[in-house]
Design a protein around this motif. Sequence first.
Motif, PDB file in Angstrom:
ATOM      1  N   PRO A 158       9.116   6.347 -19.361  1.00 12.69           N
ATOM      2  CA  PRO A 158       9.303   4.963 -18.915  1.00 12.69           C
ATOM      3  C   PRO A 158       8.134   4.017 -19.191  1.00 12.69           C
ATOM      4  CG  PRO A 158       8.563   6.285 -17.077  1.00 12.69           C
ATOM      5  CD  PRO A 158       8.633   7.215 -18.269  1.00 12.69           C
ATOM      6  N   GLU A 159       7.001   4.526 -19.673  1.00  9.37           N
ATOM      7  CA  GLU A 159       5.751   3.756 -19.641  1.00  9.37           C
ATOM      8  C   GLU A 159       5.765   2.485 -20.491  1.00  9.37           C
ATOM      9  OE1 GLU A 159       4.903   7.838 -18.245  1.00  9.37           O
ATOM     10  OE2 GLU A 159       5.995   7.019 -19.967  1.00  9.37           O
ATOM     11  N   VAL A 160       6.371   2.537 -21.666  1.00 14.42           N
ATOM     12  CA  VAL A 160       6.368   1.356 -22.544  1.00 14.42           C
ATOM     13  C   VAL A 160       7.194   0.230 -21.924  1.00 14.42           C
ATOM     14  CG1 VAL A 160       7.051   0.473 -24.815  1.00 14.42           C
ATOM     15  CG2 VAL A 160       5.900   2.692 -24.628  1.00 14.42           C
ATOM     16  N   ASP A 161       8.313   0.572 -21.341  1.00 13.50           N
ATOM     17  CA  ASP A 161       9.141  -0.428 -20.667  1.00 13.50           C
ATOM     18  C   ASP A 161       8.389  -1.059 -19.495  1.00 13.50           C
ATOM     19  OD1 ASP A 161      11.971  -1.572 -20.311  1.00 13.50           O
ATOM     20  OD2 ASP A 161      11.584  -0.740 -18.329  1.00 13.50           O
ATOM     21  N   GLY A 162       7.699  -0.233 -18.724  1.00 20.06           N
ATOM     22  CA  GLY A 162       6.952  -0.745 -17.590  1.00 20.06           C
ATOM     23  C   GLY A 162       5.893  -1.750 -18.005  1.00 20.06           C
ATOM     24  N   SER A 163       5.166  -1.440 -19.059  1.00 16.56           N
ATOM     25  CA  SER A 163       4.142  -2.366 -19.545  1.00 16.56           C
ATOM     26  C   SER A 163       4.761  -3.631 -20.132  1.00 16.56           C
ATOM     27  CB  SER A 163       3.268  -1.676 -20.603  1.00 16.56           C
ATOM     28  OG  SER A 163       2.466  -0.685 -20.006  1.00 16.56           O
ATOM     29  N   GLY A 164       5.869  -3.474 -20.856  1.00 12.98           N
ATOM     30  CA  GLY A 164       6.531  -4.633 -21.439  1.00 12.98           C
ATOM     31  C   GLY A 164       7.031  -5.597 -20.380  1.00 12.98           C
ATOM     32  N   HIS A 165       7.590  -5.056 -19.298  1.00 10.49           N
ATOM     33  CA  HIS A 165       8.044  -5.905 -18.199  1.00 10.49           C
ATOM     34  C   HIS A 165       6.874  -6.603 -17.510  1.00 10.49           C
ATOM     35  CE1 HIS A 165      12.332  -5.316 -17.882  1.00 10.49           C
ATOM     36  NE2 HIS A 165      12.209  -3.997 -17.935  1.00 10.49           N
ATOM     37  N   HIS A 166       5.861  -5.852 -17.179  1.00 10.88           N
ATOM     38  CA  HIS A 166       4.791  -6.370 -16.334  1.00 10.88           C
ATOM     39  C   HIS A 166       3.836  -7.301 -17.081  1.00 10.88           C
ATOM     40  CE1 HIS A 166       2.492  -6.465 -12.686  1.00 10.88           C
ATOM     41  NE2 HIS A 166       1.388  -6.080 -13.301  1.00 10.88           N
ATOM     42  N   TYR A 167       3.551  -6.970 -18.342  1.00 11.22           N
ATOM     43  CA  TYR A 167       2.564  -7.736 -19.100  1.00 11.22           C
ATOM     44  C   TYR A 167       3.149  -8.526 -20.266  1.00 11.22           C
ATOM     45  CZ  TYR A 167      -0.595  -4.607 -16.596  1.00 11.22           C
ATOM     46  OH  TYR A 167      -1.260  -3.910 -15.618  1.00 11.22           O
ATOM     47  N   GLY A 168       4.307  -8.122 -20.752  1.00 12.90           N
ATOM     48  CA  GLY A 168       4.904  -8.739 -21.928  1.00 12.90           C
ATOM     49  C   GLY A 168       4.770  -7.843 -23.140  1.00 12.90           C
TER      50      GLY A 168
ATOM     51  N   LYS B 244      16.568 -19.122  -6.257  1.00 11.35           N
ATOM     52  CA  LYS B 244      15.382 -19.729  -5.646  1.00 11.35           C
ATOM     53  C   LYS B 244      14.696 -18.717  -4.743  1.00 11.35           C
ATOM     54  CE  LYS B 244      16.987 -24.517  -5.843  1.00 11.35           C
ATOM     55  NZ  LYS B 244      17.382 -25.737  -5.083  1.00 11.35           N
ATOM     56  N   GLY B 245      13.374 -18.657  -4.871  1.00  7.82           N
ATOM     57  CA  GLY B 245      12.601 -17.729  -4.057  1.00  7.82           C
ATOM     58  C   GLY B 245      12.469 -16.342  -4.632  1.00  7.82           C
ATOM     59  N   LYS B 246      13.233 -16.047  -5.687  1.00  8.66           N
ATOM     60  CA  LYS B 246      13.149 -14.732  -6.322  1.00  8.66           C
ATOM     61  C   LYS B 246      12.092 -14.757  -7.428  1.00  8.66           C
ATOM     62  CE  LYS B 246      16.737 -12.519  -4.361  1.00  8.66           C
ATOM     63  NZ  LYS B 246      17.957 -12.081  -5.018  1.00  8.66           N
ATOM     64  N   LYS B 247      11.596 -13.566  -7.775  1.00 14.52           N
ATOM     65  CA  LYS B 247      10.597 -13.434  -8.827  1.00 14.52           C
ATOM     66  C   LYS B 247      11.217 -12.746 -10.036  1.00 14.52           C
ATOM     67  CE  LYS B 247       6.618 -13.221  -5.701  1.00 14.52           C
ATOM     68  NZ  LYS B 247       5.439 -12.426  -5.279  1.00 14.52           N
ATOM     69  N   THR B 248      10.536 -12.888 -11.153  1.00 16.65           N
ATOM     70  CA  THR B 248      10.967 -12.197 -12.360  1.00 16.65           C
ATOM     71  C   THR B 248       9.765 -11.519 -12.987  1.00 16.65           C
ATOM     72  OG1 THR B 248      12.211 -12.410 -14.419  1.00 16.65           O
ATOM     73  CG2 THR B 248      10.618 -14.150 -13.928  1.00 16.65           C
ATOM     74  N   SER B 249       9.977 -10.785 -14.058  1.00 20.65           N
ATOM     75  CA  SER B 249       8.892 -10.142 -14.792  1.00 20.65           C
ATOM     76  C   SER B 249       8.548 -10.960 -16.031  1.00 20.65           C
ATOM     77  CB  SER B 249       9.291  -8.719 -15.185  1.00 20.65           C
ATOM     78  OG  SER B 249      10.492  -8.728 -15.932  1.00 20.65           O
ATOM     79  N   VAL B 250       7.415 -10.658 -16.638  1.00 13.99           N
ATOM     80  CA  VAL B 250       6.982 -11.380 -17.837  1.00 13.99           C
ATOM     81  C   VAL B 250       7.910 -11.083 -19.009  1.00 13.99           C
ATOM     82  CG1 VAL B 250       5.096 -11.684 -19.501  1.00 13.99           C
ATOM     83  CG2 VAL B 250       4.580 -11.379 -17.061  1.00 13.99           C
TER      84      VAL B 250
END
Length: 427
Positions: free
Chosen positions: A205-215, A352-358
């Motif tokens: 899962p690591e590449v997906d995690g980094s892509g979501h969190h950092y771009g 509204k009020g929700k967050k998203t990932s990069v």
Amino acid sequence: MKRGIHFLLLLISFTVFAQQATVDTAQIVIPGRQNTIEAQSKPYVIMISTDGFRYDYAKKYNAENLLKFSNNGIQAKAMIPSYPSITFPNHWSLITGLYPAHHGLIDNFFYDYKRNETYAMSNKKNAEDGSWYGGTPLWGLAEKQGLVSASLMWVGSASDAGGIRPSYYYPYHEKFTPSEKVEKVVNWLKLSQDKRPHFISLYFPEVDGSGHHYGPDTKETENAVHLIDHAIGDLVQKVNDLGLKNVNFIFVSDHGMIKVDGGAPLEIPAVLFDKSRFDFYNSQTLLRIYVKNPAEIKSVYKELKAHKTEDYEVYLDKKLPRYLHFATRDDQYHRIGQILLIPKAPKIFLEKGKKTSVGKHGYNPKVVPEMKATFYAWGPEFKNNLVVDEFANINVYPVVAEILGLKIDQPIDGKLKVLKEILKEEK
């Protein structure tokens, strides 16, 4: 690079399942399973998925091992995910040869109106309940035909989907490092001939995690690519050292990744918040609408279309382009909904009020090339130094079945003829 890898190993994983404080990491072994005499002489296939490994990542970030192995074997220019290009639907398409609307996992989260139940990928009970999953996964096909299989964290592999689990598997968690997963695969291949799995599915899962969190275009994602590339190199070396004959590797991903416009998200039309009339399900790159009164569908569609912006499209589900295989005619489990709002990349829908990932995925891969996935293969059953054109991920299933000499026992969407050219000879 090593410093970046060490740093990455310390990160909390940001992908598919929320982690609990205590997790059972024990392997589950189904007693009494063994290879038939015929199966013991068959090839081996190790099918590796790296979540979110975009089609261009290996070259973009110089993944030396993957480039070396695939240059000597098979490289696809890209692999086309099934729609929507998200994790659970595509991992199940890869392992069953079916489009999401045909196998039932149409999203990571959805509601089944016949069952009156919600499926959520983060719900362990859902994830391990095979009644949610249509099709026969490759490990089930193998086991039914006397060939032992094993799985490390692949979507659905802890369930009884298709009626049978792998002989060796682990309930999903993210406690193992890539190097620990490599050791577990190698240990499976050290088992005696009658117990040794010939089909192994492995998930990172690591590449997906980094892509979501950092771009997708960051040092952190580059480090994640190198981390997995190092693990693949280690796996191949250790498997080669075992001296087994005819071990084949298939490296795939479920989708790509794109940096989204999280600073200026699209507003969900206000009318949809009337819960007496609608349910809606927002994955941010796709918004599915269930209209509770069927007589209202056309009028609601016209209203939504009249007030839409240029940043998204409105579709009646039955009018969605046929090539996406996600329309009413395809929806065998009636889980999609009747109206779809599809944002144009990099736009997303956000309450509204929700967050998203990069970084995100889920867009139409035919329109947004950043959604395209990776396919590499190498080993004795594959031709050498061959580059093939883009193809749909449903076509991986019949290739694996062909290599292992398995008879496909129910209809699938994938076709062997699409990728038959990558195999050295007919079975």
